[in-house]
Structures are given as C-alpha cells and as structure tokens.
Design a protein around this motif. Structure first.
Motif, PDB file in Angstrom:
ATOM      1  N   CYS A 192      -5.863  60.836  -0.782  1.00 56.12           N
ATOM      2  CA  CYS A 192      -6.810  60.095   0.142  1.00 56.12           C
ATOM      3  C   CYS A 192      -6.324  59.259   1.511  1.00 56.12           C
ATOM      4  N   TRP A 193      -5.430  58.744   1.077  1.00 51.63           N
ATOM      5  CA  TRP A 193      -4.482  57.820   2.112  1.00 51.63           C
ATOM      6  C   TRP A 193      -3.531  58.665   3.398  1.00 51.63           C
ATOM      7  N   THR A 195      -5.188  61.305   4.783  1.00 50.61           N
ATOM      8  CA  THR A 195      -6.215  61.870   5.576  1.00 50.61           C
ATOM      9  C   THR A 195      -5.759  61.594   6.971  1.00 50.61           C
ATOM     10  N   VAL A 196      -5.700  60.131   7.244  1.00 49.97           N
ATOM     11  CA  VAL A 196      -5.648  59.451   8.387  1.00 49.97           C
ATOM     12  C   VAL A 196      -4.165  60.296   9.249  1.00 49.97           C
ATOM     13  N   PRO A 244      -6.835  64.960   0.828  1.00 52.56           N
ATOM     14  CA  PRO A 244      -7.166  64.924   2.441  1.00 52.56           C
ATOM     15  C   PRO A 244      -8.182  66.039   2.711  1.00 52.56           C
ATOM     16  N   ALA A 247     -11.825  64.593   2.480  1.00 53.20           N
ATOM     17  CA  ALA A 247     -12.215  63.767   3.500  1.00 53.20           C
ATOM     18  C   ALA A 247     -12.395  64.645   4.807  1.00 53.20           C
ATOM     19  N   THR A 248     -11.391  65.337   5.176  1.00 59.09           N
ATOM     20  CA  THR A 248     -11.428  66.130   6.698  1.00 59.09           C
ATOM     21  C   THR A 248     -12.376  67.089   6.658  1.00 59.09           C
ATOM     22  N   PRO A 523     -15.469  53.725   8.776  1.00 54.54           N
ATOM     23  CA  PRO A 523     -14.400  54.548   8.270  1.00 54.54           C
ATOM     24  C   PRO A 523     -13.602  53.848   7.267  1.00 54.54           C
ATOM     25  N   LEU A 524     -13.676  52.493   7.265  1.00 52.49           N
ATOM     26  CA  LEU A 524     -12.904  51.778   6.313  1.00 52.49           C
ATOM     27  C   LEU A 524     -13.881  51.644   4.965  1.00 52.49           C
ATOM     28  N   SER A 527     -13.401  55.155   3.479  1.00 50.31           N
ATOM     29  CA  SER A 527     -12.181  55.231   2.630  1.00 50.31           C
ATOM     30  C   SER A 527     -12.358  54.735   1.348  1.00 50.31           C
ATOM     31  N   THR A 530     -14.339  56.818  -1.116  1.00 53.05           N
ATOM     32  CA  THR A 530     -13.503  57.875  -1.461  1.00 53.05           C
ATOM     33  C   THR A 530     -12.533  57.701  -2.666  1.00 53.05           C
ATOM     34  N   ALA A 531     -11.618  56.678  -2.398  1.00 51.65           N
ATOM     35  CA  ALA A 531     -10.811  56.419  -3.239  1.00 51.65           C
ATOM     36  C   ALA A 531     -11.249  55.808  -4.668  1.00 51.65           C
TER      37      ALA A 531
END
Length: 645
Positions: A192-193, A195-196, A244, A247-248, A523-524, A527, A530-531
């Motif tokens: 997940c992290w 993704t950005v 990823p 989320a994408t 966004p935060l 995130s 999702t986590a």
C-alpha cells in the motif's frame, strides 16, 4: 432507522451560514443536543479549515462568465495548449466547469455540443468507445485482484498435505494461515505504501502495468514451488501486485471518467472483484481432476495457482491502449498532454476543456490552501471533526474483515470438507458462494445510494450474525443420521451470509471512507483506511485455521457472528450517515459531538420498535438541520477524483 436531513438552498454561494456555522445553527434549533457551554464562534483555525474545504468544493464559485472566459483563454496561452479552436473550447469550458448542469445558460455552444452535454444527464452511459476501453480495463483489474485472492481456496486442499502442513496440529494450522495470508501481510506493510512513489515515477498506466506484471509473475511462480516457505515467499511477492493496484485503479477511473458515471464506475470495483473471486473458484474446479505426470506432483493445484496470471496478462497487453490520466500529466506540468489525453476520452473539445480546466483550478486551490507547518497526521487525530470521520472509517474498514467474509472467501472449500463434503462437492459449493457474492454485488450500485450507508449496515449486520450462528451450529447436526440435512444447512447458512454481505459491508467501507474525510486530508485518511483493511485481512487469514481447530467450527463461526453484533452496536452509536450530503453538510454531521450521536443512536432503538414492530405512526427525529440560507455549493462535481486517492 433512517436519518433525515432538511436541506434548503439559498443564494449565498460563498458557503457561509448567515454568520453562524452549521453546528451553531444546529445547537440553537435542536435543543435535544444543545451544548450550553459551547462558545458562540468557532476558532480561527477551524474557520480556515472549513473555508478551505468550501473552496475545494468549487474553486470557481462566484466568478462571472466573462471572468471565467478570460481565465480559460489565459490558461491556453500560458501553457501553449493549442490554436483558436482550443481557445474557444477553454473559454466555454471554463464557464461550464463552474456549474456543468447549467450548460443551457452558456452562450456560444453549437447544437451538437449542447446535445452532447445534455446526454451527460439524460443518458450518462453514452460515452466514446475509448471510455469503454478504460471501463473494461478497470473491471479486468478488479477481476485480477479477485482471482489472485480466490484460487488459494481450492489449491490449499492439495499443496498443504504435499508440504507437510495439512494436519490439525498447531504447527500445521499456523503455517497454513501464514502461507495463505502472505499477500495481505505484504499489502499492509509494503504494498500500500508503494502506491505514491510508483504513481509519481510511472504514472497511473505504468503502475497498473507494473503491478499486473508482479501479479502475473508471482502467480506463475506459485505453480513451481515445492516447500511451504517457498510458497510463502511467492505469495508475499504477490502482495506487491495487489496493494498498489487496489489503490491506483480507482484513482485512474476517477480521473478519466466524467462526473456523471464516476461514482457508479468506482462502485463497480467491488462487483468485478467479486466476479474475479467467482472465476477463481471456476479455475479451481476446472483443474481439480488434472492428473499428475511422471515428473510433476500436484499438477492440479499448480495449475490452479498459476491460472490467476491470465487476467493479469490481459491487462498488461492492453493497458497502454488507454490514455494516461490527465491529472497525472497535469501534476507533472504537462498541460498539453493532459488536454490531448482528455480529448481522446470525450466527444468534443469543449467537454475536454471543461474537465481539464476544472482539474487545473482545483489543483491550484489545493496548492494555495496547503496548511504549511501543520502536520496532517496530527490534525487527523486532534481535530474533532476529523477524528470522528477517522473513527467511522476505521469501524467500517475493520468490520469489513471481522464480519468474517474472507474466512469463507479463502477457506470455504476446507470448511465444506470439514462438514464431510467430498473434495469435488466442496469446490462446487465454493463456486456457488462465488456466484452469489457476485450476483448480489450488482444491485449494491443501486441500494447504496437509495437506502444509505448506515441503514444498510444496521440491517445487514444482525442478519450476517444470524447466518454465521446458523452455519456454525449446523455442524452439531449428526452426520451419520442426517448427512443431507447437515450439509444443506451449512451451505445454506454460508450462501445467505453472502447474500446479505454483498449489498452491505461489501461496498460500504470504501465508499464511506472516501466521502467522510475533508478534502484537504482525504488522501491520508484513505491511505490509513486501505492499510487497515489489508492488515486485518492478514489477521483473519493467518488465524482462521488455528481458530477453527481450537474452537471447532461451531465456536469459530460464533466468534465472527459475535463480531457482527459488535459491529451493529458500533454503527448504531458512532457512524453518522453520509449519503447524499455535500461537503458543508458533512462538516456539520461530523461536527456533532460523539456522545450526542451515540445518544441519538440509542433513541433510534425504541423509535424502530414502535414504527416497524408495533406499526405506530412515530415522527423520526431530525438530528441535523441547516440554516435556511445555506447554499451547499454542490455544483455537479462531487470530487470523486479526490475520494479515491
């Protein structure tokens, strides 16, 4: 147990409430939850946050058409986007971006352009062919994820004995859980992290291509392992593709689709994931009778595990046929490429210019309103409005896993075998669950906006609890004298659970989390949401085999049935309704103190009993009221682009 919101619109487009905040107006008009000790004015920081949220709701509010045309023309010249035809498109597009629904008030549009704009509201699915390619891409990506998760359901029946972890001893049950949960461990702590950084470096299409390549290679790899730890490594790497991508793809869908179909397309992620899960069960059943060869042991489960690579390869083959996200191009300063991409996804240049200009204006507003020196993670917890949104989001994300659905999704075949089904019958019964899960996810697109998020959960949590209790207790039916009744009741309980899960805890968590947070911190919040769901997916997957061995099926199903009852109480007390509310209304909803909403939830219990059981005519309590002069600022753009980041 519906919540009611009186919403009157006025002429105050600035989003101010006649000198008072929505919460102050509410306290003054609804004495049942008034707080006499509350100050009469909000803090300067709170007012700044709400003003920022209002500006993000529509950064073009308040401008005249002449000013907007000038802004559109200047945008074209500043970024050297095109010729005179493009200048005209952006002049008209800027006016349309302020309020897309009032297209008939814009001078200068041709008959053909007006007809296309009208169809956005009268026939929202009338889209260019390339847009349908994008829709197919997003749907296939969802199916990739579902199949990645589901094939292990049948494969584990065969690889766990081969790897020496097929017994009921503590070592075997924990290692089976560890292997099955490996992708979700990776998703929660690594995937997940990524993704950005992946999106920043490779764009939306590039990230989808890379993650589907990871998925395809990891699935292929799973077919060649010979030890439990090797399977663990292969499945852990699968998480690099699942995390990823999950989320994408919704971000890509939101950034390329018109507002009219954006919400429905994002909702379809759940439906096509369910389709992928069903297709995973189909693969398990299809390869069940494949015999071993002289050099390959376990060929059937190897084909099951590797088969999930095929939908991923389909995505890899045609992802670059779709245009890149215009918003991603814009974030890199490539405005002409953003316009070119949008033109390919719309019927005419005016439509494309409208959406590109609005996107650009929104990004500018976000940059101007950045809260320098303020830690957003700190604000997420310390600001009461944000903290209440966080609590609501985390409740639904946690309960999406602890309602017990993925116990069935990942272990249903083993559950049916423990109920004395044959292996082929167990796989067939699992396919039945997959079909039900998919079919009943389809009407969720309608029910979630008709009945509301909170009402769906309050209705389905008790039913899910009832059906899990029924499933678990059915294991007490004597197998030697009532075999048919036993297996019928177990299958029925699981199927009924799937029916009520699909329109409730299936689609609600991501939808609710996406709209609960203020835009500047969304966004935060997403995130973290999702986590959360991936972490508890891991917890559920790793613990089920040991839980079932220790508590027996009766106790293990009762454990998750009890959690559904806890989920009902949590939703009743702490989850405000968000259906159909604008950003300003959500500020009011989450501005209500937690104890006040909990008290309201408790008051709903006798109301429900009197109205629906005793059939008495009882007026529902109106928890939220807006000032008569409020303009919600809802101009047709609901910011689903932001909702899915």
């Amino acid at each position: 147990m519906a919540e009611h919101l009186e919403n009157s619109h006025g002429d105050n487009s600035s989003g101010e409430y006649g000198g008072h905040t929505p919460v102050e107006e509410h306290d003054a008009r609804n004495h049942s939850i008034a707080h006499p000790g509350r100050h009469n004015s909000m803090s300067a920081a709170e007012r700044a946050r709400r003003n920022a949220n209002a500006k993000l709701a529509n950064p073009l509010a308040g401008f005249t058409h002449a000013e907007l045309k000038n802004k559109g023309a200047n945008y074209v010249k500043k970024y050297a986007i095109g010729d005179a035809e493009d200048v005209r498109a952006f002049e008209l597009g800027a006016c349309l971006a302020q309020d897309p629904a009032r297209y008939d008030s814009i001078d200068g549009l041709t008959r053909e352009e007006l007809e296309v704009l009208r169809k956005e509201f009268t026939n929202r699915w009338a889209q260019p062919k390339l847009m349908y390619v994008v829709i197919i891409l997003c749907s296939t990506c969802a199916a990739v994820q579902g199949m990645d998760e589901a094939v292990v359901n049948g494969g584990q029946l065969f690889y766990t004995p081969q790897f020496g972890i097929g017994g009921k001893d503590s070592r075997s049950t924990w290692l089976t859980g560890l292997v099955n949960s490996a992708p979700y461990l990776c998703c929660a702590f690594i995937g997940c992290w990524l993704t950005v950084p992946f999106n920043n470096l490779f764009g939306r299409r590039g990230t989808i291509f890379i993650t589907c390549t990871f998925s395809a290679l990891a699935c292929f790899w799973q077919g060649f392992v010979n030890t439990w730890w090797h399977m663990f490594i292969a499945r852990f790497c699968l998480g690099l593709g699942i995390g990823p991508k999950s989320a994408t793809v919704p971000i890509y869908a939101a950034e390329t689709t018109p507002p009219a179909i954006r919400g429905a397309l994002v909702m379809q992620w759940q439906m096509w994931t369910a389709f992928g899960i069903m297709f995973g069960y189909v693969a398990d059943l299809a390869f069940f009778k494949v015999p071993d060869t002289s050099h390959v042991t376990g060929l059937n489960w190897r084909l099951m595990m590797a088969s999930a690579m095929f939908p991923a390869l389909i995505v890899v083959a045609f992802v670059f046929m779709c245009p890149e996200s215009p918003r991603w191009y814009m974030s890199k300063g490539r405005h002409f490429k953003a316009y070119e991409s949008m033109v390919r996804l719309r019927y005419n240049k005016v439509q494309a210019a409208r959406d590109v200009f609005y996107m650009h204006t929104l990004l500018d507003a976000e940059n101007e309103l950045a809260f320098e020196g303020q830690n957003k993670l700190f604000e997420l917890v310390t600001i009461p409005r944000n903290r209440r949104a966080l609590i609501g989001s985390e409740i639904v994300m946690f309960m999406q896993q602890f309602c017990g659905v993925n116990v069935i999704a990942y272990y249903s075949s083993q559950i049916f075998i423990d109920a004395n089904f044959s292996e082929i019958s167990a796989l067939s019964a699992s396919l039945g669950f997959g079909i039900i899960n998919w079919l009943f996810a389809i009407p969720a697109i309608y029910t979630i906006d008709t009945f509301g998020r909170r009402n769906l959960l309050l209705t389905t949590f008790p039913l899910m609890s009832l059906f899990l209790f029924f499933t678990g207790f059915s294991f007490w039916i004597p197998d030697d004298t009532m075999h048919t009744a036993r297996i019928a009741c177990i299958a029925l309980g699981i199927y009924l659970f799937g029916i009520v899960y699909s329109p409730g805890e299936g689609p609600v968590p991501f939808t609710y989390s996406a709209e609960a947070y203020p835009l500047y911190i969304r966004p935060l919040g997403m995130s973290l949401a999702t986590a959360t769901t991936w972490f508890f997916n891991f917890v559920l997957s790793i613990t089920w085999p040991s839980l079932q061995t220790a508590f027996k099926p009766q106790g293990a199903f009762a454990w998750y049935a009890t959690w559904n009852l806890i989920g009902f109480v949590l939703v009743l007390l702490f989850l405000p309704e968000t259906k159909g509310k604008t950003l300003e209304e959500l500020d009011q909803v989450f501005g209500l103190p937690t104890h006040a909403h909990a008290a309201y939830g408790l008051r709903q219990v006798p109301y429900f009993f009197k109205r629906y059981i005793l059939r008495q005519h009882v007026e529902p309590e109106r928890l939220y009221e807006l000032d008569e002069g409020v303009d919600t600022g809802d101009t047709g753009y609901d910011h689903d682009t932001e909702k899915n980041i």
